[in-house]
Design an enzyme around this catalytic site. Structure first.
Site, mmCIF file in Angstrom:
data_model
loop_
_atom_site.group_PDB
_atom_site.id
_atom_site.type_symbol
_atom_site.label_atom_id
_atom_site.label_comp_id
_atom_site.label_asym_id
_atom_site.label_seq_id
_atom_site.Cartn_x
_atom_site.Cartn_y
_atom_site.Cartn_z
ATOM 1 N N ASP A 39 21.416 92.209 81.686
ATOM 2 C CA ASP A 39 20.827 92.212 80.382
ATOM 3 C C ASP A 39 21.797 92.103 79.371
ATOM 4 O O ASP A 39 22.997 92.400 79.895
ATOM 5 C CB ASP A 39 19.993 93.517 80.273
ATOM 6 C CG ASP A 39 19.107 93.413 78.928
ATOM 7 O OD1 ASP A 39 17.698 93.421 79.544
ATOM 8 O OD2 ASP A 39 19.302 93.239 77.774
ATOM 9 N N ASP A 65 24.651 87.845 79.039
ATOM 10 C CA ASP A 65 24.063 87.093 78.119
ATOM 11 C C ASP A 65 23.489 85.713 78.591
ATOM 12 O O ASP A 65 24.253 84.784 78.918
ATOM 13 C CB ASP A 65 24.863 86.737 76.530
ATOM 14 C CG ASP A 65 24.165 86.204 75.570
ATOM 15 O OD1 ASP A 65 22.980 85.375 75.924
ATOM 16 O OD2 ASP A 65 24.521 85.793 74.488
ATOM 17 N N VAL A 66 22.193 85.550 78.822
ATOM 18 C CA VAL A 66 21.819 84.473 79.831
ATOM 19 C C VAL A 66 21.905 83.075 79.044
ATOM 20 O O VAL A 66 21.864 82.012 79.687
ATOM 21 C CB VAL A 66 20.327 84.591 80.265
ATOM 22 C CG1 VAL A 66 20.070 85.790 81.232
ATOM 23 C CG2 VAL A 66 19.322 84.738 79.065
ATOM 24 N N ASN A 92 13.502 86.405 83.800
ATOM 25 C CA ASN A 92 12.516 87.257 82.844
ATOM 26 C C ASN A 92 13.146 87.365 81.340
ATOM 27 O O ASN A 92 12.460 87.425 80.580
ATOM 28 C CB ASN A 92 12.519 88.440 83.552
ATOM 29 C CG ASN A 92 11.679 89.619 82.690
ATOM 30 O OD1 ASN A 92 10.481 89.249 82.395
ATOM 31 N ND2 ASN A 92 12.420 90.417 81.714
ATOM 32 N N TYR A 158 9.342 79.088 70.303
ATOM 33 C CA TYR A 158 8.777 79.983 71.531
ATOM 34 C C TYR A 158 7.964 79.136 72.583
ATOM 35 O O TYR A 158 8.187 79.181 73.531
ATOM 36 C CB TYR A 158 8.224 81.158 71.071
ATOM 37 C CG TYR A 158 7.904 82.305 72.156
ATOM 38 C CD1 TYR A 158 8.948 83.117 72.503
ATOM 39 C CD2 TYR A 158 6.629 82.363 72.471
ATOM 40 C CE1 TYR A 158 8.623 84.084 73.694
ATOM 41 C CE2 TYR A 158 6.504 83.193 73.632
ATOM 42 C CZ TYR A 158 7.677 84.166 74.062
ATOM 43 O OH TYR A 158 7.368 84.865 75.083
ATOM 44 N N LYS A 162 8.628 77.944 76.439
ATOM 45 C CA LYS A 162 7.970 78.321 77.408
ATOM 46 C C LYS A 162 7.125 77.284 78.174
ATOM 47 O O LYS A 162 6.718 77.322 79.167
ATOM 48 C CB LYS A 162 6.676 79.447 76.727
ATOM 49 C CG LYS A 162 7.591 80.967 76.405
ATOM 50 C CD LYS A 162 8.502 81.505 77.611
ATOM 51 C CE LYS A 162 8.881 82.856 77.127
ATOM 52 N NZ LYS A 162 9.782 83.397 78.185
HETATM 53 N N1 LIG Z 1 5.607 91.204 75.922
HETATM 54 C C1 LIG Z 1 4.602 90.317 75.849
HETATM 55 O O1 LIG Z 1 3.715 90.546 75.315
HETATM 56 C C2 LIG Z 1 4.950 89.028 76.513
HETATM 57 C C3 LIG Z 1 4.124 88.042 76.515
HETATM 58 C C4 LIG Z 1 4.469 86.885 77.289
HETATM 59 C C5 LIG Z 1 5.808 86.328 77.734
HETATM 60 N N2 LIG Z 1 6.754 87.699 77.553
HETATM 61 C C6 LIG Z 1 7.996 87.294 78.254
HETATM 62 O O2 LIG Z 1 8.298 88.470 79.252
HETATM 63 C C7 LIG Z 1 9.776 88.329 79.323
HETATM 64 C C8 LIG Z 1 10.090 89.941 79.299
HETATM 65 O O3 LIG Z 1 10.117 90.268 77.913
HETATM 66 P P1 LIG Z 1 9.394 91.828 77.639
HETATM 67 O O4 LIG Z 1 8.198 91.437 77.022
HETATM 68 O O5 LIG Z 1 9.667 92.738 78.789
HETATM 69 O O6 LIG Z 1 10.166 92.093 76.283
HETATM 70 P P2 LIG Z 1 11.628 93.186 76.214
HETATM 71 O O7 LIG Z 1 12.010 93.099 74.837
HETATM 72 O O8 LIG Z 1 10.998 94.674 76.420
HETATM 73 O O9 LIG Z 1 12.816 92.955 77.442
HETATM 74 C C9 LIG Z 1 13.485 91.441 77.021
HETATM 75 C C10 LIG Z 1 14.636 91.860 77.629
HETATM 76 O O10 LIG Z 1 15.652 90.673 77.515
HETATM 77 C C11 LIG Z 1 16.909 91.054 77.265
HETATM 78 N N3 LIG Z 1 17.621 89.930 76.644
HETATM 79 C C12 LIG Z 1 16.988 89.321 75.317
HETATM 80 N N4 LIG Z 1 17.962 88.158 75.187
HETATM 81 C C13 LIG Z 1 18.893 88.332 76.505
HETATM 82 C C14 LIG Z 1 19.918 87.413 76.495
HETATM 83 N N5 LIG Z 1 20.312 86.430 75.822
HETATM 84 N N6 LIG Z 1 20.626 87.662 78.023
HETATM 85 C C15 LIG Z 1 20.217 88.712 78.549
HETATM 86 N N7 LIG Z 1 19.096 89.547 78.146
HETATM 87 C C16 LIG Z 1 18.511 89.349 77.192
HETATM 88 C C17 LIG Z 1 16.786 92.322 76.290
HETATM 89 O O11 LIG Z 1 17.878 92.805 76.044
HETATM 90 C C18 LIG Z 1 15.638 92.813 76.676
HETATM 91 O O12 LIG Z 1 15.965 94.048 77.569
HETATM 92 C C19 LIG Z 1 10.290 87.261 78.272
HETATM 93 O O13 LIG Z 1 10.727 86.155 78.800
HETATM 94 C C20 LIG Z 1 8.943 87.218 77.342
HETATM 95 O O14 LIG Z 1 9.302 86.182 76.583
HETATM 96 C C21 LIG Z 1 6.424 88.660 76.960
#
Ligand SMILES: NC(=O)c1ccc[n+]([C@@H]2O[C@H](COP(=O)([O-])OP(=O)(O)OC[C@H]3O[C@@H](n4cnc5c(N)ncnc54)[C@H](O)[C@@H]3O)[C@@H](O)[C@H]2O)c1
Length: 256
Positions: A39, A65-66, A92, A158, A162
């Protein structure tokens, strides 16, 4: 109850400092998997590793940082150097675009979203797959969104990122399936995480709240529900499933 469904395997999970990534890391570890937690938030990803190690499981945190390709390469190397190989990659980590329309977006916001949500997974796969090919086996689980399937669940960048991740999943599934690597993608709906905090999801003034509750499940989802989907796609029970989008959205996208 853990059944050691991933015993002896090693996984890299990105975005593991929060939400779904943390939940996936915890569940995989409980199922016997050594987990490399990546992360860009060093503090939160270390916390995830500590929680898992306290429970007696194998984990390490690596600040990554991905969107930085060199850091992504180091992340994959960390799995091989510390745990002797790589069996599972969960792409993720993701960022939202605040639902910005094309006309409201600029080059920087487009690049940021595409770099994290699409280029990062692409590069992680590029470096993970050779290790999996050596073993003749591997599982890649990408985390897209219902915004990867429909036009009304996110902003322009976004939604494009996706949708792109689903296309990348299918292409890789076709290319590497015959060599023992299955590639699938999860499409979550509204899930309580750092991206959608519970107070915000349940806020009566949130204009999206009615939408969240109008799904057949009549509620938002929990990160653990995505973790179970990831476990299924990473484990052996899904070995005949290739290139599929597993939609975990309480029924959002089946509605007109
Ligand atoms: N929460 C929702 O409703 C939802 C819905 C559909 C899809 N998603 C997807 O689910 C995945 C996980 O998100 P989440 O909801 O758990 O959110 P979250 O914000 O709780 O977790 C995302 C994590 O990714 C990390 N991150 C962000 N940019 C980064 C980078 N450049 N390098 C490394 N780490 C990075 C953040 O620090 C965080 O810990 C994401 O891909 C998001 O697009 C979320």
């Amino acid at each position: 109850m853990a059944e050691n469904r991933l015993a002896g395997r090693t996984a890299v999970v990105t975005g593991a400092g929060s939400g779904m990534g943390r939940s996936i890391g915890e569940l995989f570890a409980r199922e016997g998997c050594a987990v490399v937690l990546a992360d860009y938030n060093e503090k939160t990803v270390q916390e995830t590793a500590e929680i898992i190690k306290k429970n007696g499981h194998k984990a390490m945190a690596i600040r990554t940082d991905v969107s930085d390709l060199k850091q992504v390469e180091k992340m994959i190397d960390a799995a091989v150097d510390n745990f002797g190989g790589l069996d599972i990659l969960v792409n993720n980590a993701g960022v939202f675009d605040e639902s910005k329309l094309v006309t409201e977006s600029d080059e920087a916001s487009w690049d940021k979203v595409l770099d994290v949500n699409l280029k990062g997974p692409f590069w992680a796969c590029k470096h993970a797959i050779p290790h999996m090919l050596k073993k003749g086996r591997g599982a890649i689980v990408n985390v897209s969104s219902i915004a990867g399937l429909i036009g009304g669940a996110g902003g322009a960048a976004y939604t494009a990122s996706k949708h792109g991740l689903i296309g990348l999943t299918k292409q890789m599934a076709v290319s590497y399936g015959p060599q023992g690597i299955k590639v699938n993608v999860i499409c979550p709906g509204a899930i309580v995480t750092g991206m959608l905090p519970r107070e915000q999801a349940e806020d009566l003034d949130n204009p999206y709240r009615a939408k969240f509750l109008s799904v057949p499940a009549a509620r938002v989802g929990e990160a653990s529900e995505i973790a179970f989907a990831a476990l299924f796609l990473a484990g052996d029970e899904s070995d005949f499933i290739h290139g599929q989008s597993l939609v975990v959205d309480g029924g959002w996208v089946i509605q007109a």
